[in-house]
Design an enzyme around this catalytic site. Structure first.
Site, PDB file in Angstrom:
ATOM      1  CG  ASN A 133      -1.689   1.266   1.403  1.00 52.90           C
ATOM      2  OD1 ASN A 133      -1.725   2.107   0.493  1.00 52.90           O
ATOM      3  ND2 ASN A 133      -2.326   1.430   2.566  1.00 52.90           N
TER       4      ASN A 133
ATOM      5  CE  LYS B 162      -0.086   3.227   4.817  1.00 53.44           C
ATOM      6  NZ  LYS B 162       0.000   3.299   6.250  1.00 53.44           N
TER       7      LYS B 162
ATOM      8  CG  HIS C 215      -5.751   1.884   5.345  1.00 52.62           C
ATOM      9  ND1 HIS C 215      -5.287   2.807   6.259  1.00 52.62           N
ATOM     10  CD2 HIS C 215      -4.739   1.021   5.121  1.00 52.62           C
ATOM     11  CE1 HIS C 215      -4.030   2.495   6.570  1.00 52.62           C
ATOM     12  NE2 HIS C 215      -3.674   1.419   5.891  1.00 52.62           N
TER      13      HIS C 215
ATOM     14  CD  GLU D 159      -2.760   5.445   6.874  1.00 48.24           C
ATOM     15  OE1 GLU D 159      -2.762   5.510   5.636  1.00 48.24           O
ATOM     16  OE2 GLU D 159      -1.828   4.932   7.528  1.00 48.24           O
TER      17      GLU D 159
ATOM     18  CD  GLU E 243      -3.292  -2.486   7.248  1.00 47.08           C
ATOM     19  OE1 GLU E 243      -2.163  -2.664   6.767  1.00 47.08           O
ATOM     20  OE2 GLU E 243      -3.983  -1.489   6.991  1.00 47.08           O
TER      21      GLU E 243
ATOM     22  N   GLY F  21       2.764   2.331  10.739  1.00 45.70           N
ATOM     23  CA  GLY F  21       3.684   3.458  10.595  1.00 45.70           C
ATOM     24  C   GLY F  21       4.424   3.809  11.869  1.00 45.70           C
TER      25      GLY F  21
ATOM     26  CB  SER G  67       5.567  -1.810  11.859  1.00 47.82           C
ATOM     27  OG  SER G  67       5.195  -0.460  12.090  1.00 47.82           O
TER      28      SER G  67
HETATM   29  P1  13P Z   1       3.263   0.404   7.633  1.00 50.20           P
HETATM   30  O1  13P Z   1       3.770  -0.887   7.014  1.00 50.20           O
HETATM   31  O2  13P Z   1       3.995   1.605   7.138  1.00 50.20           O
HETATM   32  O3  13P Z   1       3.147   0.305   9.103  1.00 50.20           O
HETATM   33  O4  13P Z   1       1.764   0.595   7.070  1.00 50.20           O
HETATM   34  C1  13P Z   1       0.870  -0.462   7.154  1.00 50.20           C
HETATM   35  C2  13P Z   1      -0.356  -0.106   6.407  1.00 50.20           C
HETATM   36  O5  13P Z   1      -1.084   0.800   6.768  1.00 50.20           O
HETATM   37  C3  13P Z   1      -0.659  -0.863   5.184  1.00 50.20           C
HETATM   38  O6  13P Z   1      -1.950  -0.600   4.726  1.00 50.20           O
END
Ligand code: 13P
Length: 252
Positions: free
Chosen positions: A10, A12, A97, A99, A169, A175, A215
Site C-alpha cells: 500500500n 499510500k 483502511h 487512515e 491492521e 507506521g 510495520s
Molecule cells: P506500515 O507498514 O507503514 O506500518 O503501514 C501499514 C499499512 O497501513 C498498510 O496498509
C-alpha cells in the site's frame, strides 16, 4: 485448494509518477529473478494505476487501488468508482483502511457499501480492520474487530468470499515501527477466521486469506508468515523501497 498467500504493498500518498514507474520496474525485475511463492499486489495512488497496469500488467504483479466510491457513477466530485477501476483491469481495492476511517470518518456501514461496489464490479475487496491502542489496552480489541468484521462482511452471500481478503491492521502498529508480535497477530487472525466460520462455514473460513499489516519489515516478515493463520502482509512503508519489499516477498 489451499488459501492464497498474498504480499500487498500500500503506497499510500507517496511517489511521483517517475518514481512509481522506477519502483515498480525494480520490483518486477526482482521477482523475475526469484519467482515468489506468494502473489504480489501493489496499490499505488489512483493516478498511476492505469499507467502501471499498461506497463507492468504482464510482469506477474497485480495492481489495485487504495479506496473506491460506494457508487458506480454520479455527481460525486473527486471520487473514483470501482467500475472505473474495473475498466482499467484493476484487480483489487483496499476498503476501510484505518487512515480512511480516521481522516475521512468512514463508518463500517459506508465501508460495507464500498465492498458491495467492488464485488458488483468483479474486483476483490481487501477489507482492513483493526483496533486502536486504547481499545487494546482496555481489553476491547476482540469486540472491536468482531463488530468491524460483522458490520462490513456478514451481509454478504457465502459465494462473495471468493473475492474477499481481510487485512488485520492494528492501528497502533501502522507506521509506528511497533509490530504486533507474531503471537498477538496469530491470535487475532485465528479469532477473525473463527468469526467467519461461525457465521458462514468451516470450508469458507479455511479458504479466506487474512493478511497482517502494521510495520511489516524484512526483519519480522518471516516470523509473522510462519503463523498458521497469517496468509501474507499488507505493507506500507517497506513497500516503498524495492529491496525491502523484495525481501518481504522472499520471506513469503
Ligand atoms: P506500515 O507498514 O507503514 O506500518 O503501514 C501499514 C499499512 O497501513 C498498510 O496498509
Amino acid at each position: 485448494m489451499s488459501r492464497k498467500k498474498i504480499i500487498a504493498g500500500n503506497w499510500k500518498m507517496y511517489k511521483s509518477q517517475s518514481e512509481a514507474i522506477a519502483l515498480t520496474a525494480a520490483i518486477a525485475e526482482g521477482i523475475s529473478h526469484q519467482p515468489p511463492t506468494a502473489e504480489v499486489w501493489i496499490a499505488p495512488p489512483f493516478l498511476y494505476v492505469a499507467k502501471l497496469i499498461s506497463q507492468f500488467g504482464n510482469s506477474g504483479l497485480a495492481f489495485g487501488a487504495q479506496d473506491c466510491s460506494a457508487h458506480d457513477e454520479g455527481a460525486y466530485t473527486g471520487e473514483i468508482s470501482a467500475s472505473m477501476l474495473h475498466s482499467l483491469h484493476a484487480r483489487f481495492v483496499l476498503v476501510g483502511h484505518s487512515e480512511r476511517r480516521a481522516y475521512h470518518q468512514e463508518t463500517d456501514i459506508q465501508i460495507a457499501l464500498k465492498i458491495d461496489a467492488a464485488l458488483r464490479n468483479g474486483i476483490t475487496a481487501v477489507y482492513c480492520c483493526g483496533e486502536t491502542l486504547d481499545e487494546r489496552n482496555t481489553g476491547r480489541h476482540f469486540d472491536i474487530v468482531r463488530a468491524q468484521v460483522s458490520e462490513a462482511l456478514f451481509h454478504l452471500p457465502a459465494l462473495a468470499f471468493e473475492k474477499i481478503v481481510i487485512a488485520y491492521e492494528p492501528v497502533w502498529a501502522i507506521g509506528t515501527g511497533v509490530t504486533a508480535s507474531p503471537e498477538q497477530a496469530q491470535e487475532m487472525h485465528a479469532f477473525i477466521r473463527s468469526l467467519i466460520e461461525q457465521q458462514f462455514d468451516t470450508a469458507l473460513a479455511a479458504q479466506l486469506s487474512i493478511l497482517y499489516g502494521g510495520s511489516v519489515k524484512p526483519n519480522n516478515a518471516a516470523t509473522l508468515f510462519a503463523q498458521p493463520d497469517i496468509d501474507g502482509a499488507l505493507v506500507g512503508g517497506a513497500s516503498l523501497v524495492a529491496s525491502d519489499f523484495l525481501s518481504i516477498i522472499a520471506a513469503g
